[in-house]
Design a protein around this motif. Structure first.
Motif, PDB file in Angstrom:
ATOM      1  N   GLU A  73      -1.514   8.155 -57.130  1.00 37.13           N
ATOM      2  CA  GLU A  73      -0.702   8.659 -58.233  1.00 37.13           C
ATOM      3  C   GLU A  73      -0.374  10.130 -58.049  1.00 37.13           C
ATOM      4  OE1 GLU A  73      -1.018   7.049 -62.495  1.00 37.13           O
ATOM      5  OE2 GLU A  73      -3.097   7.081 -61.765  1.00 37.13           O
ATOM      6  N   THR A  74      -1.267  10.861 -57.393  1.00 33.76           N
ATOM      7  CA  THR A  74      -1.111  12.311 -57.290  1.00 33.76           C
ATOM      8  C   THR A  74      -0.220  12.734 -56.131  1.00 33.76           C
ATOM      9  OG1 THR A  74      -3.304  12.218 -56.222  1.00 33.76           O
ATOM     10  CG2 THR A  74      -3.202  13.018 -58.477  1.00 33.76           C
ATOM     11  N   TYR A  75       0.280  11.782 -55.371  1.00 32.66           N
ATOM     12  CA  TYR A  75       1.260  12.073 -54.330  1.00 32.66           C
ATOM     13  C   TYR A  75       2.231  10.909 -54.249  1.00 32.66           C
ATOM     14  CZ  TYR A  75       3.432  12.917 -49.811  1.00 32.66           C
ATOM     15  OH  TYR A  75       4.348  13.110 -48.817  1.00 32.66           O
ATOM     16  N   VAL A  76       3.517  11.203 -54.289  1.00 29.60           N
ATOM     17  CA  VAL A  76       4.543  10.162 -54.245  1.00 29.60           C
ATOM     18  C   VAL A  76       5.089  10.057 -52.831  1.00 29.60           C
ATOM     19  CG1 VAL A  76       6.749   9.370 -55.163  1.00 29.60           C
ATOM     20  CG2 VAL A  76       5.144  10.587 -56.657  1.00 29.60           C
ATOM     21  N   SER A  77       4.967   8.881 -52.230  1.00 28.37           N
ATOM     22  CA  SER A  77       5.446   8.668 -50.864  1.00 28.37           C
ATOM     23  C   SER A  77       6.955   8.819 -50.794  1.00 28.37           C
ATOM     24  CB  SER A  77       5.035   7.280 -50.375  1.00 28.37           C
ATOM     25  OG  SER A  77       5.539   7.034 -49.084  1.00 28.37           O
ATOM     26  N   LYS A  78       7.421   9.465 -49.708  1.00 25.15           N
ATOM     27  CA  LYS A  78       8.852   9.697 -49.521  1.00 25.15           C
ATOM     28  C   LYS A  78       9.500   8.643 -48.623  1.00 25.15           C
ATOM     29  CE  LYS A  78       8.238  14.739 -49.851  1.00 25.15           C
ATOM     30  NZ  LYS A  78       6.765  14.724 -50.019  1.00 25.15           N
ATOM     31  N   ALA A 108      -3.681   8.456 -42.393  1.00 27.21           N
ATOM     32  CA  ALA A 108      -2.603   9.236 -43.004  1.00 27.21           C
ATOM     33  C   ALA A 108      -2.309  10.402 -42.062  1.00 27.21           C
ATOM     34  CB  ALA A 108      -3.002   9.746 -44.378  1.00 27.21           C
ATOM     35  N   PRO A 109      -1.040  10.809 -41.935  1.00 25.71           N
ATOM     36  CA  PRO A 109      -0.687  11.869 -40.980  1.00 25.71           C
ATOM     37  C   PRO A 109      -0.968  13.265 -41.530  1.00 25.71           C
ATOM     38  CG  PRO A 109       1.279  11.090 -42.081  1.00 25.71           C
ATOM     39  CD  PRO A 109       0.146  10.227 -42.593  1.00 25.71           C
ATOM     40  N   ILE A 110      -2.187  13.487 -41.967  1.00 23.37           N
ATOM     41  CA  ILE A 110      -2.546  14.760 -42.614  1.00 23.37           C
ATOM     42  C   ILE A 110      -3.846  15.307 -42.048  1.00 23.37           C
ATOM     43  CG2 ILE A 110      -1.337  14.306 -44.798  1.00 23.37           C
ATOM     44  CD1 ILE A 110      -3.989  13.225 -45.898  1.00 23.37           C
ATOM     45  N   GLU A 111      -4.255  14.808 -40.880  1.00 22.51           N
ATOM     46  CA  GLU A 111      -5.611  15.146 -40.432  1.00 22.51           C
ATOM     47  C   GLU A 111      -5.780  16.608 -40.049  1.00 22.51           C
ATOM     48  OE1 GLU A 111      -3.868  13.935 -36.394  1.00 22.51           O
ATOM     49  OE2 GLU A 111      -3.574  13.421 -38.493  1.00 22.51           O
ATOM     50  N   GLN A 112      -4.659  17.332 -39.857  1.00 23.25           N
ATOM     51  CA  GLN A 112      -4.797  18.752 -39.527  1.00 23.25           C
ATOM     52  C   GLN A 112      -4.989  19.620 -40.772  1.00 23.25           C
ATOM     53  OE1 GLN A 112      -2.629  20.142 -35.815  1.00 23.25           O
ATOM     54  NE2 GLN A 112      -1.244  18.523 -36.461  1.00 23.25           N
ATOM     55  N   MET A 113      -4.822  19.034 -41.950  1.00 21.61           N
ATOM     56  CA  MET A 113      -5.068  19.753 -43.193  1.00 21.61           C
ATOM     57  C   MET A 113      -6.550  19.697 -43.551  1.00 21.61           C
ATOM     58  SD  MET A 113      -1.890  18.260 -45.482  1.00 21.61           S
ATOM     59  CE  MET A 113      -2.353  19.261 -46.910  1.00 21.61           C
ATOM     60  N   GLU A 114      -7.037  20.746 -44.205  1.00 25.74           N
ATOM     61  CA  GLU A 114      -8.384  20.670 -44.770  1.00 25.74           C
ATOM     62  C   GLU A 114      -8.378  19.598 -45.860  1.00 25.74           C
ATOM     63  OE1 GLU A 114     -11.009  22.203 -43.664  1.00 25.74           O
ATOM     64  OE2 GLU A 114      -9.877  23.326 -42.152  1.00 25.74           O
ATOM     65  N   PHE A 115      -9.478  18.885 -46.001  1.00 27.38           N
ATOM     66  CA  PHE A 115      -9.518  17.820 -46.998  1.00 27.38           C
ATOM     67  C   PHE A 115      -9.147  18.346 -48.384  1.00 27.38           C
ATOM     68  CE2 PHE A 115     -12.560  16.027 -43.823  1.00 27.38           C
ATOM     69  CZ  PHE A 115     -11.857  14.868 -43.549  1.00 27.38           C
ATOM     70  N   GLU A 116      -9.687  19.513 -48.729  1.00 32.17           N
ATOM     71  CA  GLU A 116      -9.463  20.049 -50.067  1.00 32.17           C
ATOM     72  C   GLU A 116      -8.018  20.478 -50.300  1.00 32.17           C
ATOM     73  OE1 GLU A 116     -13.712  20.099 -49.134  1.00 32.17           O
ATOM     74  OE2 GLU A 116     -11.951  20.830 -48.050  1.00 32.17           O
ATOM     75  N   ASP A 117      -7.233  20.600 -49.226  1.00 30.22           N
ATOM     76  CA  ASP A 117      -5.822  20.979 -49.367  1.00 30.22           C
ATOM     77  C   ASP A 117      -4.897  19.773 -49.508  1.00 30.22           C
ATOM     78  OD1 ASP A 117      -6.493  23.654 -49.180  1.00 30.22           O
ATOM     79  OD2 ASP A 117      -6.192  23.745 -47.006  1.00 30.22           O
ATOM     80  N   VAL A 118      -5.426  18.575 -49.324  1.00 29.02           N
ATOM     81  CA  VAL A 118      -4.620  17.354 -49.464  1.00 29.02           C
ATOM     82  C   VAL A 118      -4.346  17.118 -50.951  1.00 29.02           C
ATOM     83  CG1 VAL A 118      -4.605  14.848 -49.124  1.00 29.02           C
ATOM     84  CG2 VAL A 118      -5.539  16.356 -47.357  1.00 29.02           C
ATOM     85  N   TYR A 120      -3.849  14.613 -52.788  1.00 29.58           N
ATOM     86  CA  TYR A 120      -4.551  13.536 -53.486  1.00 29.58           C
ATOM     87  C   TYR A 120      -6.044  13.494 -53.159  1.00 29.58           C
ATOM     88  CZ  TYR A 120      -3.237  11.237 -49.030  1.00 29.58           C
ATOM     89  OH  TYR A 120      -3.011  10.939 -47.702  1.00 29.58           O
ATOM     90  N   TRP A 121      -6.625  14.615 -52.701  1.00 30.73           N
ATOM     91  CA  TRP A 121      -8.026  14.596 -52.305  1.00 30.73           C
ATOM     92  C   TRP A 121      -8.959  14.279 -53.476  1.00 30.73           C
ATOM     93  CZ3 TRP A 121     -11.023  13.296 -48.770  1.00 30.73           C
ATOM     94  CH2 TRP A 121     -12.351  13.711 -48.708  1.00 30.73           C
ATOM     95  N   GLU A 122      -8.713  14.865 -54.646  1.00 30.46           N
ATOM     96  CA  GLU A 122      -9.570  14.557 -55.786  1.00 30.46           C
ATOM     97  C   GLU A 122      -9.480  13.080 -56.159  1.00 30.46           C
ATOM     98  OE1 GLU A 122      -9.126  17.031 -59.181  1.00 30.46           O
ATOM     99  OE2 GLU A 122      -9.516  18.899 -58.092  1.00 30.46           O
ATOM    100  N   GLU A 123      -8.279  12.528 -56.097  1.00 31.97           N
ATOM    101  CA  GLU A 123      -8.108  11.105 -56.364  1.00 31.97           C
ATOM    102  C   GLU A 123      -8.832  10.271 -55.315  1.00 31.97           C
ATOM    103  OE1 GLU A 123      -4.494   7.865 -57.144  1.00 31.97           O
ATOM    104  OE2 GLU A 123      -4.016   9.939 -56.592  1.00 31.97           O
ATOM    105  N   MET A 124      -8.749  10.707 -54.052  1.00 36.59           N
ATOM    106  CA  MET A 124      -9.422   9.990 -52.971  1.00 36.59           C
ATOM    107  C   MET A 124     -10.934  10.032 -53.166  1.00 36.59           C
ATOM    108  SD  MET A 124      -8.347   8.348 -50.278  1.00 36.59           S
ATOM    109  CE  MET A 124      -9.573   7.065 -50.423  1.00 36.59           C
ATOM    110  N   GLN A 125     -11.456  11.174 -53.571  1.00 36.49           N
ATOM    111  CA  GLN A 125     -12.890  11.277 -53.842  1.00 36.49           C
ATOM    112  C   GLN A 125     -13.313  10.328 -54.962  1.00 36.49           C
ATOM    113  OE1 GLN A 125     -12.895  15.689 -54.379  1.00 36.49           O
ATOM    114  NE2 GLN A 125     -14.655  15.625 -53.010  1.00 36.49           N
ATOM    115  N   ALA A 126     -12.484  10.245 -55.991  1.00 37.58           N
ATOM    116  CA  ALA A 126     -12.797   9.344 -57.107  1.00 37.58           C
ATOM    117  C   ALA A 126     -12.834   7.888 -56.639  1.00 37.58           C
ATOM    118  CB  ALA A 126     -11.776   9.525 -58.230  1.00 37.58           C
ATOM    119  N   ILE A 127     -11.906   7.515 -55.760  1.00 34.98           N
ATOM    120  CA  ILE A 127     -11.869   6.149 -55.236  1.00 34.98           C
ATOM    121  C   ILE A 127     -13.116   5.874 -54.400  1.00 34.98           C
ATOM    122  CG2 ILE A 127     -10.656   4.608 -53.637  1.00 34.98           C
ATOM    123  CD1 ILE A 127      -8.034   6.006 -54.563  1.00 34.98           C
ATOM    124  N   LEU A 128     -13.485   6.827 -53.547  1.00 34.87           N
ATOM    125  CA  LEU A 128     -14.661   6.641 -52.696  1.00 34.87           C
ATOM    126  C   LEU A 128     -15.938   6.562 -53.531  1.00 34.87           C
ATOM    127  CD1 LEU A 128     -13.765   9.047 -49.727  1.00 34.87           C
ATOM    128  CD2 LEU A 128     -13.602   6.548 -49.773  1.00 34.87           C
TER     129      LEU A 128
END
Length: 302
Positions: A73-78, A108-118, A120-128
């Motif tokens: 929900e916190t990121y809309v795919s383009k 996801a093509p974001i592996e060069q970003m720090e996790f906390e900069d993603v 939807y990271w908070e949403e991902m943490q909630a899912i995990l």
């Protein structure tokens, strides 16, 4: 046995053409058995391609599988229409009160970003966190694997000097583990990533075991000792042409990109690549669904 999918999902017709046994939801409700409920957290940009790749594998098993797709929900795919998401996907808010037998978290093509900069990271943490009590066993792929290793076990990722890109051989450390049943001692698998995880850090963690690794690209299959989490650092689910599509895309953009290792016949991009990993992909998913999901999940969730 069939895989159950929404009646109008575009991947359904392609799966039927490939003779994958699929069943729409209307017919599935007349079956007097309980299917496995699998939640797919699809973080890939081209969601429909990933749907097809995963459904092929989930549909080639002796159990009925009921698949639910989830988007953030916190990121809309383009790269996918909102209509597709509205028709075939749910959000975490819609499923958080439910129980699932298995969960797959894609790359996801974001592996060069720090996790906390993603985004939807908070949403991902909630899912995990939710999966600990609401999912029997989870499979995490590529970035999803790095995220699980970081969130659950504190294992950091690190930047590679150059992109890990191609087909690499992997060694099975213990063929008696159920997840590796039927595996050759040495098997190939695709990788496409800019970051890695430390084999030493994983080996030192008391809750983790490396089940397969590569002398060239490090840990590949990591299993938690309670069997709740399986981390795959590469992409066994990829089609034969997926790395070619990535290579051609970057060449067209004028980016510096090496030819994928051990991929094109004679290292010639004009030659069509061959799928050398398909059998082990099916074994991995079949073993996971049988030994870590079907054999472990309760018939009725409390």
């Amino acid at each position: 046995m069939p895989i159950t999918i929404p009646k109008q999902l575009p991947a359904g017709e392609l799966l039927k053409q490939e003779k994958i046994f699929v069943m729409d939801e209307e017919r599935a409700t007349t079956q007097d058995i309980r299917p496995l409920r699998i939640l797919v957290v699809n973080l890939m940009p081209q969601k429909e391609k990933t749907e097809l790749q995963l459904l092929r594998l989930l549909g080639n098993t002796p159990v009925q599988v009921d698949v639910t797709f989830l988007h953030t929900e916190t990121y809309v795919s383009k790269n996918v229409s909102q209509n597709h998401l509205d028709s075939f996907y749910k959000t975490f808010r819609e499923v958080k009160n439910e129980k699932f037998d298995g969960m797959i978290v894609t790359g996801a093509p974001i592996e060069q970003m720090e996790f906390e900069d993603v985004e939807y990271w908070e949403e991902m943490q909630a899912i995990l966190d939710w999966a600990i009590t609401n999912v029997t066993s989870s499979m995490h792929i590529c970035w999803g694997a790095q995220a699980a290793l970081y969130h659950y076990y504190g294992v950091e990722k690190y930047q590679l000097p150059s992109k890990c890109f191609g087909i690499f051989d992997h060694i099975v450390t213990d063929p008696t583990v159920n997840l590796a049943r039927g595996f050759n001692d040495l098997f190939p698998a695709p990788h496409s990533r800019h970051t890695g995880v430390s084999g030493d850090a994983i080996e030192l963690h008391p809750d983790l075991t490396i089940l397969a690794h590569s002398n060239d690209v490090g840990p590949f299959i990591v299993l938690s000792n309670d069997a709740k989490n399986i981390m795959i650092t590469g992409h066994l689910e990829y089609d034969a042409g997926t790395l070619k599509e990535e290579y051609d895309r970057d060449v067209a953009k004028g980016l510096e990109i090496d030819i994928p290792v051990n991929y094109f016949p004679n290292d010639d991009p004009s030659n069509d690549p061959l799928n050398k990993w398909r059998s082990h992909t099916h074994l991995l998913f079949s073993n996971w669904l049988n030994y870590y999901v079907y054999q472990q999940t309760p018939f009725e969730w409390k």
